[in-house]
Structures are given as C-alpha cells and as structure tokens.
Write a protein that holds these residues in place. Sequence first.
Motif, PDB file in Angstrom:
ATOM      1  N   VAL A 103     -10.871   2.094  98.330  1.00  0.00           N
ATOM      2  CA  VAL A 103      -9.292   1.805  98.682  1.00  0.00           C
ATOM      3  C   VAL A 103      -9.102   1.273 100.223  1.00  0.00           C
ATOM      4  O   VAL A 103      -9.647   1.637 101.207  1.00  0.00           O
ATOM      5  N   LEU A 104      -8.933  -0.443 100.344  1.00  0.00           N
ATOM      6  CA  LEU A 104      -9.024  -0.715 101.522  1.00  0.00           C
ATOM      7  C   LEU A 104      -7.471  -0.608 102.057  1.00  0.00           C
ATOM      8  O   LEU A 104      -6.677  -0.196 101.664  1.00  0.00           O
ATOM      9  N   GLU A 105      -7.624  -1.331 103.349  1.00  0.00           N
ATOM     10  CA  GLU A 105      -6.181  -0.952 104.116  1.00  0.00           C
ATOM     11  C   GLU A 105      -5.173  -1.721 103.406  1.00  0.00           C
ATOM     12  O   GLU A 105      -5.143  -2.761 102.435  1.00  0.00           O
ATOM     13  N   ASN A 106      -3.904  -1.151 103.845  1.00  0.00           N
ATOM     14  CA  ASN A 106      -2.628  -1.771 103.087  1.00  0.00           C
ATOM     15  C   ASN A 106      -2.593  -1.225 101.541  1.00  0.00           C
ATOM     16  O   ASN A 106      -1.990  -2.285 100.629  1.00  0.00           O
ATOM     17  N   ASN A 107      -3.200  -0.162 101.256  1.00  0.00           N
ATOM     18  CA  ASN A 107      -3.209   0.285 100.074  1.00  0.00           C
ATOM     19  C   ASN A 107      -3.886  -0.745  98.836  1.00  0.00           C
ATOM     20  O   ASN A 107      -3.179  -0.601  97.858  1.00  0.00           O
ATOM     21  N   ILE A 108      -4.906  -1.475  99.024  1.00  0.00           N
ATOM     22  CA  ILE A 108      -5.325  -2.501  98.342  1.00  0.00           C
ATOM     23  C   ILE A 108      -6.700  -1.783  97.528  1.00  0.00           C
ATOM     24  O   ILE A 108      -7.514  -1.332  98.338  1.00  0.00           O
ATOM     25  N   GLY A 109      -6.656  -1.904  96.286  1.00  0.00           N
ATOM     26  CA  GLY A 109      -7.831  -1.291  95.532  1.00  0.00           C
ATOM     27  C   GLY A 109      -8.906  -1.988  95.290  1.00  0.00           C
ATOM     28  O   GLY A 109      -8.519  -3.459  95.247  1.00  0.00           O
ATOM     29  N   GLY A 128      -6.333   8.071  80.037  1.00  0.00           N
ATOM     30  CA  GLY A 128      -5.677   8.058  81.425  1.00  0.00           C
ATOM     31  C   GLY A 128      -4.511   6.847  81.720  1.00  0.00           C
ATOM     32  O   GLY A 128      -4.114   6.524  80.667  1.00  0.00           O
ATOM     33  N   GLU A 129      -4.279   6.457  82.956  1.00  0.00           N
ATOM     34  CA  GLU A 129      -3.330   5.930  83.108  1.00  0.00           C
ATOM     35  C   GLU A 129      -3.417   4.274  83.267  1.00  0.00           C
ATOM     36  O   GLU A 129      -4.579   3.956  83.596  1.00  0.00           O
ATOM     37  N   ARG A 130      -2.520   3.517  82.785  1.00  0.00           N
ATOM     38  CA  ARG A 130      -2.691   2.136  82.854  1.00  0.00           C
ATOM     39  C   ARG A 130      -2.499   1.438  84.197  1.00  0.00           C
ATOM     40  O   ARG A 130      -1.590   1.844  84.840  1.00  0.00           O
ATOM     41  N   TYR A 131      -2.977   0.205  84.656  1.00  0.00           N
ATOM     42  CA  TYR A 131      -2.598  -0.314  85.983  1.00  0.00           C
ATOM     43  C   TYR A 131      -1.238  -1.165  85.794  1.00  0.00           C
ATOM     44  O   TYR A 131      -0.477  -1.079  86.555  1.00  0.00           O
ATOM     45  N   GLY A 132      -1.083  -1.421  84.387  1.00  0.00           N
ATOM     46  CA  GLY A 132       0.069  -2.297  83.999  1.00  0.00           C
ATOM     47  C   GLY A 132      -0.113  -3.715  84.447  1.00  0.00           C
ATOM     48  O   GLY A 132      -1.091  -4.248  84.957  1.00  0.00           O
ATOM     49  N   ARG A 133       1.169  -4.333  84.092  1.00  0.00           N
ATOM     50  CA  ARG A 133       1.086  -5.851  84.522  1.00  0.00           C
ATOM     51  C   ARG A 133       1.943  -6.330  85.708  1.00  0.00           C
ATOM     52  O   ARG A 133       1.859  -7.459  85.918  1.00  0.00           O
ATOM     53  N   ARG A 134       2.566  -5.263  86.248  1.00  0.00           N
ATOM     54  CA  ARG A 134       3.461  -5.775  87.378  1.00  0.00           C
ATOM     55  C   ARG A 134       2.570  -5.836  88.585  1.00  0.00           C
ATOM     56  O   ARG A 134       2.974  -6.692  89.663  1.00  0.00           O
ATOM     57  N   LYS A 135       1.668  -4.957  89.043  1.00  0.00           N
ATOM     58  CA  LYS A 135       1.097  -5.144  90.168  1.00  0.00           C
ATOM     59  C   LYS A 135      -0.055  -6.288  90.284  1.00  0.00           C
ATOM     60  O   LYS A 135      -0.756  -6.788  89.573  1.00  0.00           O
ATOM     61  N   ASP A 136      -0.178  -6.993  91.552  1.00  0.00           N
ATOM     62  CA  ASP A 136      -1.113  -8.080  91.757  1.00  0.00           C
ATOM     63  C   ASP A 136      -2.581  -7.537  91.250  1.00  0.00           C
ATOM     64  O   ASP A 136      -3.028  -6.450  91.793  1.00  0.00           O
ATOM     65  N   LEU A 137      -3.104  -8.418  90.678  1.00  0.00           N
ATOM     66  CA  LEU A 137      -4.745  -8.172  90.207  1.00  0.00           C
ATOM     67  C   LEU A 137      -5.367  -9.479  90.706  1.00  0.00           C
ATOM     68  O   LEU A 137      -5.199 -10.675  90.092  1.00  0.00           O
ATOM     69  N   ILE A 138      -6.317  -9.266  91.623  1.00  0.00           N
ATOM     70  CA  ILE A 138      -7.191 -10.519  91.854  1.00  0.00           C
ATOM     71  C   ILE A 138      -8.510 -10.400  91.275  1.00  0.00           C
ATOM     72  O   ILE A 138      -9.292  -9.221  91.555  1.00  0.00           O
ATOM     73  N   VAL A 139      -9.140 -11.349  90.514  1.00  0.00           N
ATOM     74  CA  VAL A 139     -10.485 -11.080  90.023  1.00  0.00           C
ATOM     75  C   VAL A 139     -11.579 -12.130  90.946  1.00  0.00           C
ATOM     76  O   VAL A 139     -11.123 -13.362  90.999  1.00  0.00           O
ATOM     77  N   LEU A 140     -12.602 -11.634  91.480  1.00  0.00           N
ATOM     78  CA  LEU A 140     -13.658 -12.426  92.176  1.00  0.00           C
ATOM     79  C   LEU A 140     -14.580 -12.734  91.345  1.00  0.00           C
ATOM     80  O   LEU A 140     -15.178 -11.859  90.593  1.00  0.00           O
ATOM     81  N   THR A 141     -15.135 -14.201  91.273  1.00  0.00           N
ATOM     82  CA  THR A 141     -16.240 -14.579  90.592  1.00  0.00           C
ATOM     83  C   THR A 141     -16.931 -15.321  91.276  1.00  0.00           C
ATOM     84  O   THR A 141     -16.913 -15.801  92.439  1.00  0.00           O
ATOM     85  N   SER A 142     -18.176 -15.510  90.673  1.00  0.00           N
ATOM     86  CA  SER A 142     -19.296 -16.351  91.409  1.00  0.00           C
ATOM     87  C   SER A 142     -19.925 -17.336  90.282  1.00  0.00           C
ATOM     88  O   SER A 142     -19.861 -17.134  89.308  1.00  0.00           O
ATOM     89  N   LYS A 143     -21.080 -18.129  90.752  1.00  0.00           N
ATOM     90  CA  LYS A 143     -21.575 -19.018  89.784  1.00  0.00           C
ATOM     91  C   LYS A 143     -22.680 -18.225  89.168  1.00  0.00           C
ATOM     92  O   LYS A 143     -23.107 -18.662  88.108  1.00  0.00           O
ATOM     93  N   ALA A 187      -9.039 -13.024  98.941  1.00  0.00           N
ATOM     94  CA  ALA A 187      -8.369 -12.285  98.006  1.00  0.00           C
ATOM     95  C   ALA A 187      -7.381 -11.395  98.921  1.00  0.00           C
ATOM     96  O   ALA A 187      -6.390 -11.346  98.559  1.00  0.00           O
ATOM     97  N   LYS A 188      -7.651 -11.010 100.031  1.00  0.00           N
ATOM     98  CA  LYS A 188      -7.008 -10.174 100.923  1.00  0.00           C
ATOM     99  C   LYS A 188      -5.881 -11.013 101.296  1.00  0.00           C
ATOM    100  O   LYS A 188      -4.803 -10.593 101.500  1.00  0.00           O
ATOM    101  N   SER A 189      -6.144 -12.199 101.925  1.00  0.00           N
ATOM    102  CA  SER A 189      -5.173 -12.930 102.479  1.00  0.00           C
ATOM    103  C   SER A 189      -4.009 -13.337 101.188  1.00  0.00           C
ATOM    104  O   SER A 189      -2.992 -13.409 101.769  1.00  0.00           O
ATOM    105  N   LEU A 190      -4.555 -13.509 100.221  1.00  0.00           N
ATOM    106  CA  LEU A 190      -3.579 -14.060  98.943  1.00  0.00           C
ATOM    107  C   LEU A 190      -2.842 -12.921  98.663  1.00  0.00           C
ATOM    108  O   LEU A 190      -1.546 -12.861  98.635  1.00  0.00           O
ATOM    109  N   ILE A 191      -3.343 -11.609  98.771  1.00  0.00           N
ATOM    110  CA  ILE A 191      -2.259 -10.394  98.403  1.00  0.00           C
ATOM    111  C   ILE A 191      -1.308 -10.190  99.599  1.00  0.00           C
ATOM    112  O   ILE A 191      -0.276  -9.930  99.377  1.00  0.00           O
TER     113      ILE A 191
END
Length: 894
Positions: free
Chosen positions: A95-101, A188-203, A284-288
Amino acid sequence: MDMAKILQENYCFPENLVGMEEAIEQAISSGEILHISDKKTLAAVLTTGVQGALNDPRLIVSYEPDYAPPPSSALPPLSPEQLFRAVSSSIRVEVLENNIGYLRVDRVVSEEVAEKIGPLLLEDIWEKVVHTSSLILDLRYSVSGEMSGIPYMVSYFCDPEPPVHIDTVYDRPSNTTTELWTKPRLLGERYGRRKDLIVLTSKRTMGAAEGVAYTLKHMRRAIIVGERTAGGSVKIEKLRIGETDFFITVPVARAINLVTGQSWEVSGVLPSVNVDAKEALTEAKSLIEVRGVIPKAVQGITDIIKEFYSFTDKIPGLLQHLSSINFFAILSEEDLAAKLNDELQAASEDSRLVIRVMEEPPVVIEEDADPDQMPDDPAFLQALVDNLFQVSILPGNTGYLRFDEFGDASMLVSLEKWIIKKVWEPIKDTDNLIIDLRFNTGGPSAAVPILLSYLHDATPPVHFFTIYDRVSNTTTEFHTLPNLMGMAYGLKRGVYVLTSHLTAMAGEEFAYLMQTLHRGTVIGEVTSGTLLHSSSFQVDDTNIIITVPFMNFIDNHGKCWLGGGIVPDSVISAEEAMDQAHKIIEFHREVHSLVEGTGELLEVHYAIPEAATKVRRVLQSKWDEGSYRSVVDYKSLATHLTADLQETTGDHRLHIFTSDTEPEALQESPKIPTPEEVRHIVDAVFKVEVLPGNVGYLRFDMMADAEILKEIGPQLLDLVWNKLVNTTSLIIDMRYNTGGYSTSVPLLCTYFFNAEPRRHLYTIFDRSTTTMTEVMTLSEVPGDRYGSEKDVYILTSHMTGSAAEAFTRTMKDLNRALVIGEPTVGGSLSSGTYQVGNSVLYASIPNQVVLSAVTGKVWSASGVEPHVVAQASEALNVAQKIIGATHPRWDAEE
C-alpha cells in the motif's frame, strides 16, 4: 505436403489456408526448392514462404535433429500451503502513500489453482489492497500464465451482474470454441468498477497477462501505462513434419475479443500512456493524482452552476448529466476540462458556458462599476465629448457618428447636455446615419437603450430587450425612454452600423438589437463574440476555469442571445465598410419602389387574385416594420422577396430572381422534327418494354407539344404505342419527367378512356385573359385506345413536374391510375416572367391555375401525393409487386 496437412489440422486461422496445397504443388513443380541441399537453408526458405503467404510471423519451420520436447510445466501435487508458497513468490503487494494499492503479478495462475489457494490469497495478498482508493496492477514482468486465469482475475474489477462476455478462445485441433465470461460469484470482496485501476506493461509482458491488460482496457475498466506488450499467443505448439527432423511452430488457438473483434496476439497491447517501462510506476502515481481531482472538480462545477447559471430550468438536467459522465479516458487536467466543456455545451446548448484550463488568472468583467466623480467644469466636459465622439456630415446629407466605447450611466447623465449639443444636434436632421463601431470595444450596457430610444419614434413605446439576473433573481425590461432631451431620429430614416472583429460587448449588443429590431443595416466584419453578463471562476484545487452566464439577454422576440459574433447583413472587410455603406444607402433609395412593384405585378398577373391582394398588404407591412433593411443588394432583395411571397401564399412557384439581360421567351412554334430525327428522339426519350406477365412499361422524360405529336403520330404509334396497347396492364414511368408542354396532356389522357362519353379532365383559369377553359378527352386519336378497363400505374419522384404533374394528377383525380413513388415537385402549367420596374429583378408568376374536374377546387401547388409512397428508386419494384399480388382492380373507394 506434410507441412500443409499440419497447418490444415492445427493452424488457428484455417480460413487463411485456402489454396495452400495448390501453392505448395506449384512451388515443388517449379523445381527451385528441390535444388536446396542444405537442410537449415531449406527450413529458412520454408519459413519465409509460409510467413509471407499467411502474414503470420509466429509460423517458423526449423531443422532440429536433436530436438527433445520440453518437460511439462505442470506443478507436482502440492498441498494448498505449498502451492501458495510457490505462487506467492511471483506476487508482490504493497500500500503506497495516499492509499494507493500496488499489486505486482508475474504469472497469471489458472482458475483451478486460484480456487485451491483462494483463502490464502485473500488473507495474505488481496485483503491488503481491496480497500485502497485506487490500484496499480503491475504486469511488466509477467511472461507466462494460464488463459483460464484471465476471467477469474478480471472479475474482481467488475460488478457481479450482469456477467460480461470478455473473450472467446478458438482451438483448432479440437475445432472447439470456449467463451470466457466474468464470474458471478467470487471468493472475497470485489474491487468493483468505480475505483481507478492502472495496469503497468512492458515489452516483455506476454501471454495471459496480455489477455488481462487487453480485456481491462477494452472494457474501459483500466488505463494501460507503459510499453506495447510482446504480442504473444494463446497457445503455440512445435509439431514434427512427417517422419523428418523438420518441425513447424504453429499457433493452434486464438482469442477473439467481443468488443474489438481482434486480439492482443502478435500486435500486443497498446498502452493508453506510452512511457518507458522503468518510468511506468511513477507515471501511474501522477495519473492517479490527476484523476483524484475529478470528483472535486465535478463537485466544484456543480456548486457554481447551481448558484450562478442563468438558465435555471436547465440546471437539474445539467447536474444530472454531470453525475453520469464517464471519465475513464481522462489522463490530464486538459483532458478533464475538454471533456467537461464538450459535455456541458452539448447538454445545455449554450456556447456561453465554457470550461477550460487556466492560462492566466481569469478576468471578471464588471458591468456598471461606479466611476470617479465627474468634474462639473463646462470646458472639461465639452473637451471630453469632443474626445469621445467624432461627428461629421458626409455627401448626400448622411450623418456620421463614431465612438469607441459605451460609457456608464453616471457619465452619460453628466455629459448629456453636451452630447446633445455637440453630437446629436449636428446629425439629427440628416437623411441617413452611419454609426461607426469598428473600433468600439464595448463597455457597460447602460447606454444601449438610450441610443436605441433616439433611433426610434417617441410613440408608441417599443420593447427593446429584457435582462434576467440570476444572482438577484430579477427581470428588467427595457423600452424606449420617455422625455428625451433632444429630438428623436425616428424610424423612417436609414441607420447603418459599421462593425469589425474588434467590436465587442455593448457594441455587439447594440448591433444585435439593430438587426433584431429591424432598425438598421449592419455592415463590416463578424464581431468579436465577447459577451457581457458572464463571470469566470477557478475551480478549487485545480487550474480549471468555468465561465458561467449569470444574466440572460432576451430580445423582443423572446429569444435569448447566447453570444457569439454578430454576422453583418453585408459581410465585408472593416476597411471597405464605409464605401459599402454608401453603396447600400444608394441601393436602399429604390428598395421601397421595388417591393411595391412586386406586389403590383402579383395583383395584375398572379392566377389567384385573393392571394395576390394579401401578398401586397404583407409586403407593405414588412416594409413598414423595417424587414427590408437587411437587404444590401439585388440578390439579397430577390431572396427576401421570394421567401415572403412563398411564405404568404404557400406557393413555391412564385420566384424573384436577378438577371442582367431580359430572360428569353419560349418559342411559340416548336420545330417539327424530320422522320429521321423522330427515330433518334424516340431512342433517346422513350423506353418501351413488355415485362413478365404481359405488363407494359413506358418511360418518357419530356411532354412534347401537341402539334408536334400530331405531325409525328404515325411514327410514334409504330415505334412506341403499338408495342404496348395490347398489354394486360401498363406502368407509365414519370420519375424523370420534369414537364414540357401541357397541350399534350389531354391527348395522352384520351388513350386511357373510352371514346364515349368524353371525360372532363380539368379546367384552366388564365389570369392574363380571365378565361375559364374546360379540358376534355379528344373525340378521336390516332391508333387504338388502351381503354378504361385495364390497370394503369404511374411512377413519380420529387423531380416529376409541370405538365407531367398535370397528367398524373388528372389520372389520379379520375380514379384511372394508381400513383406510386414520391410526392411531385408542385410545378405549374404556365408561369409568366415580368420585370420589376426598370431593375434587374424579375418575377416568375404562375398565371394559370387548374381546377379539379371532380371537386371544382384549385389544384394544390404542393405537388401530387402518391397513393403508395415509396422511394423513387423502389417505385418500379413496388408496382410489379402490386401487379403480381393479383389484387382486384384498384378503386379509390376501396
């Protein structure tokens, strides 16, 4: 050939293999492959050939004499705890600062494994991030995994209902298709559709991880940040070719996304934000952080609209629309401002409501700020008036008034005596007045009703405009002011307002009102579009500015002016506006006589006398109201007159046009063609055919003069009519017939009625001779008649006009034909062309009307309405279907 067989049985795009065996046989017969002695070279040649033929770089032929299949990657039987330890080594959670998972997954496990170790995954991993405000899913290092894990993983970021079809997997060897859906039930519990989700990818991201990223992206559930992924495959197999040491690597299964119809295979997943993989987490952090502003910005804009927006009836709908906007694609503050601006302007239809990113601090325009106390010094006040106003008398007794700013009310009161003496007195007796606002950048609105009052008559009072103030919730109406200090200019004399792109605010209001009140002619450039009555606010904690109109400026027609530049009556460069004004003043000297002359022509020539009298009254009324002040040349006058004539009478045949030369009259004696010319005319104009079922088809695109028809009758009988007269029913195609000579109508109609009794077709009233003529069928015609018993079908279009309409309407009135197609154009049998005075204006006026033989009423000018409405292109097919249905003979009463 063995390779072709492997591909036919295993390649996941079998539809691309058509013709492959023939291509291989051709390559063998050419002999080139047979001359390759090196086996690795042969493998390379075959690879190039198969990749080129199928456009798939995954197809690779190799020569591997020592090849051994890789050991199975399946995990040995393990307890849930052991399996969890093996899986958790590829997962990192934080869990990162500002409650970012933050959740890093390096291998997408199968659904079976996930369910087996589910409680352990929940306790040690998922429950640490499920309650975070937003989540970063890191797939940059995920290079393997199981396809069955895609829907399991995706489901945690979706709602349980309804299930979503996210992918389809086609397996070629088994020829089976498997649909992948989100799971309605999860541990368990779903994360749901409303909260922001960022996916990181590479080549390096490959396989099932690509499936997760691709699915979440195209479900509009996640924003992809990083690099384009590797473009792996669902399933690849290396298969031996025959009994040789040659192998071919083949994709044996493929994924098909329901949204895109495509896949992440080969091409990879394209990120929403393209950055180096090493920078993806920081991005991703900046985008959030940016996206975290969205709810605050929306709430701030909501509060501002609720408090200040002048269209109170639109506020509930706007707020509802704001709450329903999907902000999935927002990646920056600029994106957010643009999205909100587009959505609110579309919902409000109000161009004054503007949202943008601040470039510099907003300037709030205050109207009627209290000025400094004006010195009571006559010399100073006189000098100030001289400085503010430029006044002169131009040739032709035309007054000229220029001022470059609208003053506030207090200043006008202080200067009123000197303005009357130095400005108004010199120009009040001119024949016309030019008001130059080309350099007027505006100011408060207080002076606008004062100036308008001087340009109207003292009585009766005129309503100029109304202002509704949202802040004070008050409505104020502005009328002509009583007890003016000087004499009013009145309504009769012309006023010409010059504008430029600099003209703004109160200057634009004045120009707008001069147009809507029909009091003046505006000449020059489109104005700046800088409207008063709006305020700009910075939305808290953002750089977003919202400009909200807090007043509504309503003209005397009840229309709210929504700003935007004023389009002059005569659009011309500001530099040329003065010369253009003098030309228009000169032109306006004859406009009244041209309007009167048009009314007089209609009273003399129009076929409907009572309508002509009404038109003349309407034209005079419009002149008195100032409606023709907007015309600036003969063409605009012709357009204006045409619109007024057609609106008043409902007759679109009335038309005013300009011509530099007198329009040529139609030849009174049409030329009789020679026998050779007749054959060419028939080939060009007529189309004759006997359709299945002995149905005749006749198309001709022009109504010839009756005298010509008499002369060429024998040839027409031989070349056209005798081919059709014995058919069971007849289709007459008038879709391309724009008219011609009405004298041929009774002759043509006669062929479809019996000789006795003669039938009354219609009656013509000719205004120029004041005669009524009954048109009857002829007693005799060349050749055989079609008679009155067999069915006739007439095809029409919006092009069918004039004499072709007269024939169609007659046959319809007398219940002799079924009309199929589009309403006709509404032409007239005869129109005269008359010059308006000695000008370049000409009036096309219908001087004949046709009365129905059945009702005795005048035929409508709106065209013939078909019995069966159909697109012109389909009319023939519709007619054939009706004939083929073998209905009883059509009758109007049925």
